[in-house]
Design an enzyme around this catalytic site. Structure first.
Site, PDB file in Angstrom:
ATOM      1  N   HIS A 196     -47.009  54.938  94.934  1.00 38.87           N
ATOM      2  CA  HIS A 196     -47.777  54.979  93.710  1.00 38.87           C
ATOM      3  C   HIS A 196     -48.908  53.951  93.726  1.00 38.87           C
ATOM      4  CE1 HIS A 196     -47.183  55.161  89.110  1.00 38.87           C
ATOM      5  NE2 HIS A 196     -48.398  55.428  89.488  1.00 38.87           N
ATOM      6  N   ARG A 227     -52.185  66.577  94.137  1.00 41.92           N
ATOM      7  CA  ARG A 227     -50.797  66.184  94.434  1.00 41.92           C
ATOM      8  C   ARG A 227     -50.040  66.065  93.119  1.00 41.92           C
ATOM      9  NH1 ARG A 227     -53.530  62.775  98.645  1.00 41.92           N
ATOM     10  NH2 ARG A 227     -52.502  63.179 100.632  1.00 41.92           N
ATOM     11  N   GLU A 253     -47.805  71.436 108.234  1.00 38.50           N
ATOM     12  CA  GLU A 253     -47.584  70.016 108.528  1.00 38.50           C
ATOM     13  C   GLU A 253     -46.317  69.788 109.345  1.00 38.50           C
ATOM     14  OE1 GLU A 253     -47.617  67.872 104.811  1.00 38.50           O
ATOM     15  OE2 GLU A 253     -46.357  69.340 103.795  1.00 38.50           O
ATOM     16  N   ASN A 255     -51.714  64.410 108.044  1.00 38.00           N
ATOM     17  CA  ASN A 255     -50.932  63.159 108.008  1.00 38.00           C
ATOM     18  C   ASN A 255     -49.516  63.413 108.507  1.00 38.00           C
ATOM     19  OD1 ASN A 255     -53.202  62.374 106.647  1.00 38.00           O
ATOM     20  ND2 ASN A 255     -52.250  62.346 104.629  1.00 38.00           N
ATOM     21  N   ASP A 256     -48.888  64.432 107.934  1.00 37.31           N
ATOM     22  CA  ASP A 256     -47.519  64.717 108.360  1.00 37.31           C
ATOM     23  C   ASP A 256     -47.486  65.405 109.711  1.00 37.31           C
ATOM     24  OD1 ASP A 256     -45.671  63.657 106.504  1.00 37.31           O
ATOM     25  OD2 ASP A 256     -46.475  65.036 105.009  1.00 37.31           O
ATOM     26  N   ARG A 315     -45.311  57.540 109.749  1.00 37.16           N
ATOM     27  CA  ARG A 315     -46.655  57.191 109.303  1.00 37.16           C
ATOM     28  C   ARG A 315     -46.700  55.904 108.494  1.00 37.16           C
ATOM     29  NH1 ARG A 315     -47.627  62.198 105.024  1.00 37.16           N
ATOM     30  NH2 ARG A 315     -48.854  60.864 103.686  1.00 37.16           N
ATOM     31  N   CYS A 362     -56.482  68.912 104.649  1.00 39.39           N
ATOM     32  CA  CYS A 362     -56.490  68.000 103.500  1.00 39.39           C
ATOM     33  C   CYS A 362     -55.864  66.641 103.821  1.00 39.39           C
ATOM     34  CB  CYS A 362     -55.797  68.623 102.291  1.00 39.39           C
ATOM     35  SG  CYS A 362     -54.067  68.970 102.578  1.00 39.39           S
TER      36      CYS A 362
HETATM   37  C1  PEP Z   1     -50.566  65.486 104.738  1.00 39.23           C
HETATM   38  O1  PEP Z   1     -49.392  65.401 105.108  1.00 39.23           O
HETATM   39  O2  PEP Z   1     -51.540  65.413 105.508  1.00 39.23           O
HETATM   40  C2  PEP Z   1     -50.887  65.661 103.310  1.00 39.23           C
HETATM   41  C3  PEP Z   1     -52.105  65.910 102.916  1.00 39.23           C
HETATM   42  O3  PEP Z   1     -49.878  65.491 102.425  1.00 39.23           O
HETATM   43  P1  PEP Z   1     -49.296  64.073 101.979  1.00 39.23           P
HETATM   44  O4  PEP Z   1     -50.204  63.020 102.566  1.00 39.23           O
HETATM   45  O5  PEP Z   1     -49.288  64.077 100.510  1.00 39.23           O
HETATM   46  O6  PEP Z   1     -47.937  64.091 102.595  1.00 39.23           O
HETATM   47 MG    MG Z   2     -47.798  65.923 103.747  1.00 41.65          MG
END
Ligand code: PEP
Ligand code: MG
Length: 753
Positions: free
Chosen positions: A361, A468, A602, A625-626, A636, A673
């Protein structure tokens, strides 16, 4: 043995200076191993030698005097080879060197082990014995374990101001964590202390017993006064019986009770916080065992009183908004969103937290507020940092404590350049994200907070690529109701209509916890996360889907995105629920258009099921990211492996490129994204791959737009081909930097080391 080990580590951890830490170390190890000598040598990188820093058994005059270059003498050999050396007859070893200052010739047996932290040799730990005997396997293992444990403690002791390296008296230090919000800051560290914890008070020998006793009595007096004030405030609202409880507290804190016992313990050789913790814990243990409900409840009272006294013992003078420095870098064990509110916004220039992750958060808020932030700085020695000058580098996840003038000047210049660049780029913000050869690359924005739906954004983006929904859920104290959610979603959809808004269904689990729905798992990123949670709780998902659909009435710009998809069954079940929600609403008389539905790519497994997915959904959204963390098996949010986590790893780029061409073949629009889309160089690569839209945090838009406007589509394709041929992440990053430099775009990248 484990007990001894823990105790030594705890004591060393609690030491207030490097000298004290080393003294504790040699004293305790010598005792535990029953040896004649225990010594510690620290590596001085500037002089490339090991310096004797403390010893028990050798002549103390030798401390600081005896030093040996790497590869010379037995200690130098251990340091150079970074391996233990166990000798029965040390003087007969060819590397043995005699130092008259130490009186060493009397000792025959030698066991030396290197102290290594994150591949770096920090020093050597040595035990010696007069008698000619070989230290046995168990002893060798003990010393290796000890050295490995102490390495972390020492690394940070040496890295901080009060605990300095042999030749590094000015106390500069650098710490690394996970970059959670970009930008840089120079300022003063203000430590927000965690609530007092009786279980984490180290044992320390007091240097001034009388001063400790005075401190104790002052702390007790403060707590007595607080309790008096609280009782007076409540007296009209609580029963006489409860008021009597306050009197009982006052008695417990009276000199004849707790105070006297703690004082006695201090006189036995324990500092005030340690003495307090000992006494309180003993009472609590006793009371908890008693077979009497009333007394058992008193255990909780004593623990609470103990914590309060401890808080006073640990506190520096509390801050008020005016006493925060002009450039405050707030630092804490676990900063909460609320702690941000304690510092006036114009004084807050950076955030650092020991715990927390990039999706927490506080990180989301920091990004929205543009505050450079680094989280997961697991090894920060908080109590020694308060008031120190520091540089925070939110691009690379670094904190420099007490930097030298040169580094500070360097960063001041970088900060001024970043500011000037933002101002320049701002002028370009309303121009289309179009390449020099006329190719239009749609840019979208990632949102979550209500404040991010700002009007100025709408004209600059092609929509919201990722809303989100867990963010508003995190702000709540329970699951928001259908009506509450409808209102929130309506605001988002309205703010950007007629542009599309991609709303992701609740993506909790992993590191994203709701305070009212904790998920406690050994392996949360591989556990109950995203769609797995919401399919197991259709009552939660249905409310959310209904709210999304309801909110879209008349706007028809809603797209629904399913996170963490790892199987086709999940998609089928989720689609059924979406259909059901829609049917229910239509039956209730709500006029609805069917939203587009997409899945997040992801989980690496989905890369091999694209055909089946394409047959079911309208679009793919890549969570780089994931995808990066799962493809590379790198958490991560773990600072220890942060250097391995990079979406520009050749394997990730290969997977993304494959995905882009497969999506084209399947005629399913695919966008990205994750953070890679907001990295100007990454964005060019993704464009070269053929992704149809890039969605990023609002602060990244200007740089990505500027990069796109200065290249041609053909340039990005060449860049991609060149990059895909490279074998390592470092080579990819270097190549990107080089090309960006040639295109006069290097200023858009975070400053180089
Ligand atoms: C991601 O995993 O790249 C993504 C955009 O989702 P989050 O970062 O919210 O897991
Ligand atoms: Mg993600």
């Amino acid at each position: 043995m484990l007990d001894v080990l823990r105790r030594i580590i705890q004591e060393v951890n609690g030491a207030r200076s490097l000298e004290a830490a080393l003294a504790t170390m040699v004293r305790r190890i010598r005792k535990a191993m029953r040896t004649d000598v225990c010594s510690v040598y620290l590596f001085d990188a500037e002089r490339d030698c090991l310096v004797l820093m403390d010893t028990l058994g050798l002549r103390t005059q030798a401390v600081g005097q005896v030093s040996m270059p790497l590869g010379e003498g037995l200690v130098g050999l251990v340091g150079q080879r970074e391996e233990p050396l166990n000798l029965e007859d040390a003087p007969s070893h060819p590397y043995f060197r005699y130092f008259a200052e130490t009186g060493e010739e009397r000792f025959s047996s030698f066991l030396g082990v290197p102290i290594i932290h994150q591949r770096r040799m920090l020093g050597v730990l040595v035990v010696q014995q007069q008698a000619m005997r070989r230290f046995d396997e168990g002893e060798e293992a003990f010393l290796i374990t000890m050295a490995a444990q102490l390495a972390g403690v020492l690394a940070h002791a040496m890295a901080t101001g009060t605990l300095t390296r042999p030749t590094q008296a000015d106390g500069q230090a650098m710490f690394s964590g996970v970059a959670a919000s970009p930008g840089m800051a120079v300022g003063e560290l203000v430590v927000l202390m965690p609530p007092a914890d009786l279980n984490s008070v180290p044992d320390l020998i007091p240097t001034d017993i009388e001063a400790e006793i005075t401190r104790l009595h002052e702390a007790i007096a403060n707590v007595r006064q607080e309790i008096g004030v609280a009782a007076a405030r409540l007296v009209k609202r609580i029963s006489a019986q409860e008021v009597a409880l306050f009197d009982a507290y006052q008695q417990m804190l009276g000199d004849a009770a707790l105070g006297q016992e703690v004082e006695k313990r201090i006189r036995e050789g324990q500092w005030a916080p340690g003495a307090l913790a000992d006494v309180v814990k003993r009472h609590v243990q006793y009371l908890e065992r008693v077979d009497d409900n009333y007394l058992r409840e008193r255990a909780a009272d004593i623990r609470d009183l103990g914590r309060r006294v401890l808080a006073h013992l640990q506190e520096d003078s509390p801050r008020t908004p005016d006493t925060f420095p002009e450039q405050t870098i707030l630092i804490g064990d676990e900063l909460s969103a609320a702690s941000l509110g304690e510092v006036p916004r114009d004084k807050l220039v950076g955030l650092v937290s020991i715990r927390g992750s990039s999706t927490s958060h506080v990180a989301i808020l920091a990004r929205a507020m543009g505050i450079p932030t680094v989280l997961g700085m697991v090894d920060l020695p908080l109590p020694r940092l308060n008031g120190a000058r520091a540089i925070l580098d939110g691009h690379r996840g670094r904190l420099f404590v007490r930097p030298d003038a040169e580094r500070e000047h360097h960063y001041e210049t970088l900060i001024a350049e970043e500011k000037a660049l933002s101002e320049v780029l701002e002028h370009e913000q309303d121009r289309p994200s179009e390449t020099s050869d006329g190719y239009y690359m749609p840019l979208m924005v990632n949102t979550g907070l209500a404040v991010e739906a700002v009007a100025s954004l709408k004209s600059r983006v092609s929509g919201v690529g990722l809303y989100r929904t867990e963010v508003p859920f995190m702000m709540n104290e329970r699951f928001p109701s259908e009506q509450e959610q409808t209102r929130l979603y309506r605001d988002q959809l309205e703010s950007f209509a007629p542009l599309p808004v991609v709303m992701r269904t609740l993506d909790i689990g992993g590191d994203k916890d709701l305070p009212y729905f904790p998920i406690d798992e050994a392996n949360p990123f591989l556990g109950w996360r995203g769609i797995r949670v919401t399919l197991d709780h259709p009552e939660v998902l249905m409310v959310q889907l209904r709210a999304m659909l309801r909110a879209s009435v008349g706007l028809d710009n809603l797209c629904i995105l399913l996170p963490m998809i790892s199987s086709i069954e999940e998609v089928d079940t989720a689609l059924k629920l979406i259909d059901r929600a829609q049917r229910e609403l239509i039956e209730e008389g709500v006029k609805l258009a069917r939203p587009q539905v997409g899945v997040m790519i992801e989980v690496p497994g989905t890369l091999y099921q694209l055909d089946a997915l394409a047959a079911r959904v309208d679009f793919f959204s890549v969570g780089s990211n994931d995808l990066t963390q799962y493809l590379l098996a790198v958490d991560r949010n773990n600072p220890r492996v942060a250097s391995l986590y990079d979406a520009c790893h050749p394997a990730v780029l290969g997977a993304l490129s494959h995905l882009a061409s497969e999506s084209r073949r399947l005629q399913v629009p695919a966008s990205v994204c994750g953070e890679l889309a907001g990295d100007p160089a990454g964005a060019l690569l993704l464009m070269g791959m053929g992704f149809e839209a890039l969605s990023m945090n609002a602060p990244s838009l200007s740089r990505v737009r500027a990069a796109i406007r200065r290249v041609s589509l053909a340039d990005t394709r060449t860049l991609l081909d060149e990059t895909l041929a490279l074998p390592t992440t470092a080579a990819v990053r270097a190549h990107l930097r080089q090309r960006m430099g040639e295109w006069k775009l290097a200023h858009l990248l975070p400053p180089d080391d």
